[in-house]
Scaffold this active site. Structure first.
Site, PDB file in Angstrom:
ATOM      1  N   TYR A 125       2.820 -25.702  26.059  1.00 45.16           N
ATOM      2  CA  TYR A 125       3.177 -24.509  26.835  1.00 45.16           C
ATOM      3  C   TYR A 125       4.270 -24.762  27.859  1.00 45.16           C
ATOM      4  CZ  TYR A 125      -0.338 -21.349  24.994  1.00 45.16           C
ATOM      5  OH  TYR A 125      -1.055 -20.508  24.178  1.00 45.16           O
ATOM      6  N   LYS A 176      -7.700 -33.439  18.476  1.00 46.67           N
ATOM      7  CA  LYS A 176      -7.343 -33.809  17.103  1.00 46.67           C
ATOM      8  C   LYS A 176      -6.873 -35.253  17.175  1.00 46.67           C
ATOM      9  CE  LYS A 176      -6.437 -32.787  12.747  1.00 46.67           C
ATOM     10  NZ  LYS A 176      -7.456 -32.393  11.749  1.00 46.67           N
ATOM     11  N   ASP A 209     -10.357 -28.650  14.064  1.00 48.08           N
ATOM     12  CA  ASP A 209     -10.582 -27.908  12.814  1.00 48.08           C
ATOM     13  C   ASP A 209     -12.078 -27.775  12.537  1.00 48.08           C
ATOM     14  OD1 ASP A 209     -10.525 -30.675  12.510  1.00 48.08           O
ATOM     15  OD2 ASP A 209      -9.526 -30.646  10.547  1.00 48.08           O
ATOM     16  N   ASP A 233      -6.231 -22.036  23.479  1.00 44.44           N
ATOM     17  CA  ASP A 233      -5.744 -20.679  23.205  1.00 44.44           C
ATOM     18  C   ASP A 233      -6.328 -20.179  21.891  1.00 44.44           C
ATOM     19  OD1 ASP A 233      -4.118 -18.331  23.388  1.00 44.44           O
ATOM     20  OD2 ASP A 233      -2.791 -19.241  21.895  1.00 44.44           O
ATOM     21  N   ASP A 237      -9.655 -17.304  21.104  1.00 50.21           N
ATOM     22  CA  ASP A 237      -9.578 -16.077  20.306  1.00 50.21           C
ATOM     23  C   ASP A 237     -10.695 -16.075  19.273  1.00 50.21           C
ATOM     24  OD1 ASP A 237      -7.317 -15.047  21.606  1.00 50.21           O
ATOM     25  OD2 ASP A 237      -6.370 -14.455  19.714  1.00 50.21           O
TER      26      ASP A 237
HETATM   27  C1  IPM Z   1      -3.858 -16.014  26.333  1.00 47.88           C
HETATM   28  C2  IPM Z   1      -2.607 -15.444  25.720  1.00 47.88           C
HETATM   29  C3  IPM Z   1      -1.389 -16.145  26.296  1.00 47.88           C
HETATM   30  C4  IPM Z   1      -1.518 -17.610  25.968  1.00 47.88           C
HETATM   31  C5  IPM Z   1      -0.052 -15.587  25.808  1.00 47.88           C
HETATM   32  C6  IPM Z   1       0.085 -14.111  26.091  1.00 47.88           C
HETATM   33  C7  IPM Z   1       1.132 -16.351  26.350  1.00 47.88           C
HETATM   34  O1  IPM Z   1      -2.644 -15.530  24.346  1.00 47.88           O
HETATM   35  O2  IPM Z   1      -4.039 -15.892  27.559  1.00 47.88           O
HETATM   36  O3  IPM Z   1      -4.674 -16.584  25.604  1.00 47.88           O
HETATM   37  O4  IPM Z   1      -1.087 -18.053  24.883  1.00 47.88           O
HETATM   38  O5  IPM Z   1      -2.050 -18.330  26.797  1.00 47.88           O
HETATM   39 MN    MN Z   2      -4.467 -16.389  23.564  1.00 48.34          MN
END
Ligand code: IPM
Ligand code: MN
Length: 331
Positions: A125, A176, A209, A233, A237
């Site tokens: 990042y 990893k 993974d 990240d 999700d």
């Molecule tokens: C999150 C988002 C951000 C990230 C993006 C919008 C840059 O996906 O907060 O998880 O990748 O951290």
């Molecule tokens: Mn994210």
């Protein structure tokens, strides 16, 4: 004393869900003094500001920042994300991204709460790397992952402290290490070193993974998970998807040293396709506000808000849900 909160509603559904979060916090009896900041893609299109140093300095004076979501289709992707969201994470040194989940194993009925601690200021990042001979057949692009001993150690230490404070006292490192030899080695060695200071915390290691499979098939194995910025990240999700959907996923971007404000935001994006329809679920924003209250020492109100969210009777519009929650959280 009122807590001074900077509110950045942002773009798309951001302002809609943030308004409900503020409403629920007030209904829970917490005294907050809010200041709205007009930032995000729409603001950028109007006068070019993404997050100036002057605005950032203003934000430093607050106790916390509540963020909705940023990003709008009219602005090139990444511009606002990097210039606003990542800039706040980096410049305010919000080195912990804490994301709680409630998972239920397939066929199981008992929900299980676990927390992912994502390093929030390093990894790929930081924008290390570059491009050579762009647009030619000989183009070269590199994008390094930056991992510092200090950055890894403070994140891992936070995760151990959190695990030690919980009933199960279990911490899993996700990385990893079989392929990412250098970064993986730094993470693993640091993890092992800190582990020796916390004999009461049981530890485990999963490759990222494999962790993706366990998140879906066996979330019960997790209590606290610690991982790097990019793995975190992606995993969070997935965590959202397997625990009631991204509409419920909350997050805290923390500066545990408290040298400035921490920032609280739902994991979801600005969802421009549903803006103004009243269909956005405000629960992720409300739960993010509850994380903010925990950090501000208002854990009683935070607990009432979480209880109301998990007992939410019905559905409804964004503001209906906010009102239902508000009605339930009075102290
Ligand atoms: C999150 C988002 C951000 C990230 C993006 C919008 C840059 O996906 O907060 O998880 O990748 O951290
Ligand atoms: Mn994210």
């Amino acid at each position: 004393m009122a807590h001074r909160i900077a509110v950045i509603g942002g773009d798309g559904i951001g302002p809609e869900v943030t308004a409900e979060a503020v409403k629920v916090v007030r209904a829970a009896g917490v005294d907050i003094d809010t200041t709205d900041f007009d930032l995000g893609g729409a603001r950028y299109l109007r006068d070019g500001e993404i997050l100036s140093d002057a605005t950032l300095d203003e934000l430093r004076g607050f106790d916390a920042i509540l963020l909705g979501a940023v990003g709008t289709p009219e602005v090139p992707p990444g511009l606002i994300e990097r210039g606003l969201l990542l800039k706040m994470r980096f410049d305010l040194d919000l080195y912990i991204n804490q994301r709680p989940f409630v998972g239920t194993a397939p066929g199981g009925t008992t929900p299980h709460e676990f927390i992912v601690i994502r390093e929030n200021t390093e990894g790929p990042y930081v924008g290390e790397g570059g491009v050579l001979r762009r647009g030619t057949p000989h183009e070269v692009a590199t994008q390094g992952s930056v991992n510092t001993r200090l950055g890894v150690e403070r994140c891992v230490r936070y995760a151990f402290e959190l695990a030690a404070s919980r009933e199960r006292k279990h911490l899993t490192l996700v990385h990893k290490t079989n392929v990412l030899l250098f970064a993986g080695d730094l993470w693993q060695r640091t993890f092992d070193l800190i582990a020796a200071e916390y004999p009461q915390v049981a530890t485990a290691y999963n490759h990222v993974d494999a962790a993706c499979i366990y998140f879906v098939q066996d979330p019960h194995r997790y209590d606290v998970v610690v991982t790097d910025n990019l793995f975190g990240d992606i995993l969070t999700d997935l965590g959202g998807a397997v625990s009631g959907g991204i509409g419920l996923a909350s997050s805290a971007n923390l500066n545990p040293a408290r040298t400035g404000p921490s920032m609280f935001e739902p994991v979801h994006g600005s969802a421009p396709d549903i803006v103004g329809t009243g269909t956005a679920n405000p629960v992720a924003a409300v739960l993010s506000a509850a994380l903010m209250l925990d950090f501000l020492g208002e854990s009683d109100a935070a607990g009432r808000i979480r209880a109301a969210c998990s007992a939410l009777p019905g559905t409804g519009s964004t503001s209906d849900i906010g009102s239902q929650l508000a009605a339930q959280v009075a102290g």
